[in-house]
Write an enzyme that holds these catalytic residues in place. Structure first.
Site, PDB file in Angstrom:
ATOM      1  N   THR A 247     -29.277  28.816  21.191  1.00 41.80           N
ATOM      2  CA  THR A 247     -30.263  27.925  21.725  1.00 41.80           C
ATOM      3  C   THR A 247     -30.856  28.320  23.069  1.00 41.80           C
ATOM      4  OG1 THR A 247     -28.979  26.115  20.915  1.00 41.80           O
ATOM      5  CG2 THR A 247     -30.732  25.507  22.590  1.00 41.80           C
TER       6      THR A 247
ATOM      7  N   TYR B 116     -18.738  34.779  16.170  1.00 42.03           N
ATOM      8  CA  TYR B 116     -19.763  33.774  15.311  1.00 42.03           C
ATOM      9  C   TYR B 116     -19.934  34.256  13.950  1.00 42.03           C
ATOM     10  CZ  TYR B 116     -23.364  30.136  15.354  1.00 42.03           C
ATOM     11  OH  TYR B 116     -24.222  28.965  15.072  1.00 42.03           O
TER      12      TYR B 116
ATOM     13  N   LYS C  57     -16.064  30.809  15.391  1.00 39.38           N
ATOM     14  CA  LYS C  57     -17.240  29.733  15.274  1.00 39.38           C
ATOM     15  C   LYS C  57     -17.694  30.058  13.931  1.00 39.38           C
ATOM     16  CE  LYS C  57     -21.370  27.795  17.657  1.00 39.38           C
ATOM     17  NZ  LYS C  57     -22.141  27.870  18.962  1.00 39.38           N
TER      18      LYS C  57
END
Length: 303
Positions: A54, A141, A167
């Site tokens: 983000t 991730y 994640k």
């Protein structure tokens, strides 16, 4: 903060990824970034991830990356731990990882490697080399081209003591269950699908109660209220917020690729914390989409 101390921090609470502020010319705006971090830190997130997805890690030059991480670490030194996003090729990821450690980040989020397809063993080698290049804690991730299975994650956990988190950005429930059951408490587990709130109740049932919130960037009170409703299994509140906000929000977000970031920047602008434009190849929301988002945010009340 040791890797195990970081693991404890990440094992409960809400996580978020602050936007990276750019000025009208598209250059990093440190003053705006400081203002953003100072606004968000008191709302109670357990940790903030600087230069994450983000935060448009993929669009930052190396010198900008250093400025973003340093600004985040310095601003939040007494309030909330900062983890730094790292990624790209293995050598690039190592350079970013070592720079983030030097600047005082408490840990790293290892984003998927860049573009090229690779075998499971190759991805594992990439993760291992990054982990062994630093002493701080690392969260890997699993998303896009990074698709580690339970066997390799278990091997990595044995070889890399500072690999402390996983994640999930894939949404493969069978894989998530196998990883959670195989590795148990060795790792902390984070929900990482875009707009993670929609999946939060399901992931909590799988033993993954922690997730990262993008909407925390513009409706932090609502984001925290939703997290607490999930935690106490307040299904009525969860359902109401999903119906009133998240489903119409998803209708806007899903209209174009890349809107998962663009819509958050639009939301921050509506909330009075303008982070500037997104960088190419991302595109801005259309005017009518922006207006619909503004109405959704307004309906959530004061933050």
């Amino acid at each position: 903060m040791t890797p195990q101390e970081l693991k404890t921090v990440l094992s409960s609470g809400l996580l978020s990824f602050p936007l990276t502020d750019f000025d009208a010319a598209g250059e990093f705006n440190p003053a705006g970034y400081v203002r953003r971090l100072e606004w968000l830190a008191p709302y109670g997130a357990s940790a903030l991830f600087a230069a994450g997805g983000t935060g448009e890690f993929f669009s930052l030059a190396a010198d900008e990356y250093s400025s973003v991480i340093k600004t985040a670490v310095d601003t939040c030194a007494k309030s909330v731990p900062i983890l730094a996003g790292v990624g790209g090729s293995t050598r690039q990821a190592i350079q970013y990882a070592q720079e983030a450690e030097r600047l005082g980040a408490k840990g790293l989020l290892l984003l998927p490697h860049y573009l090229t397809e690779a075998s499971q063993e190759g991805v594992a080698a990439h993760v291992e080399q990054v982990c062994k290049s630093v002493k701080i804690g690392v969260v890997v991730y699993n998303r896009n081209v990074c698709r580690l299975n339970a066997d390799l994650l278990e091997q990595l956990a044995e070889r890399c003591p500072n690999l402390i988190g996983y994640k999930d950005g894939l949404g493969d429930i069978e894989l998530m269950v196998s990883i959670r059951r195989r590795l148990g408490e060795r790792l902390t587990y984070l929900g990482g699908l875009p707009t993670a709130e929609v999946y939060a109740a399901a992931y909590k049932a799988l033993g993954v109660p922690v997730y990262s919130s993008a909407v925390f960037n513009f409706i932090p009170k609502t984001a925290m209220d939703f997290y607490h409703a999930i935690a106490r299994e307040d299904h009525a509140t969860v359902g109401k917020i999903i119906d009133d906000f998240f489903l119409p929000y998803l209708d806007i977000r899903n209209r174009k690729s890349g809107y998962a970031v663009s819509i958050v920047k639009a939301g921050a602008k509506i909330a009075g914390y303008d982070a500037g434009p997104v960088r190419a190849p991302l595109t801005e929301l259309l005017p009518e989409e922006y207006e619909k988002l503004a109405a959704l945010i307004d309906a959530q009340g004061a933050q």
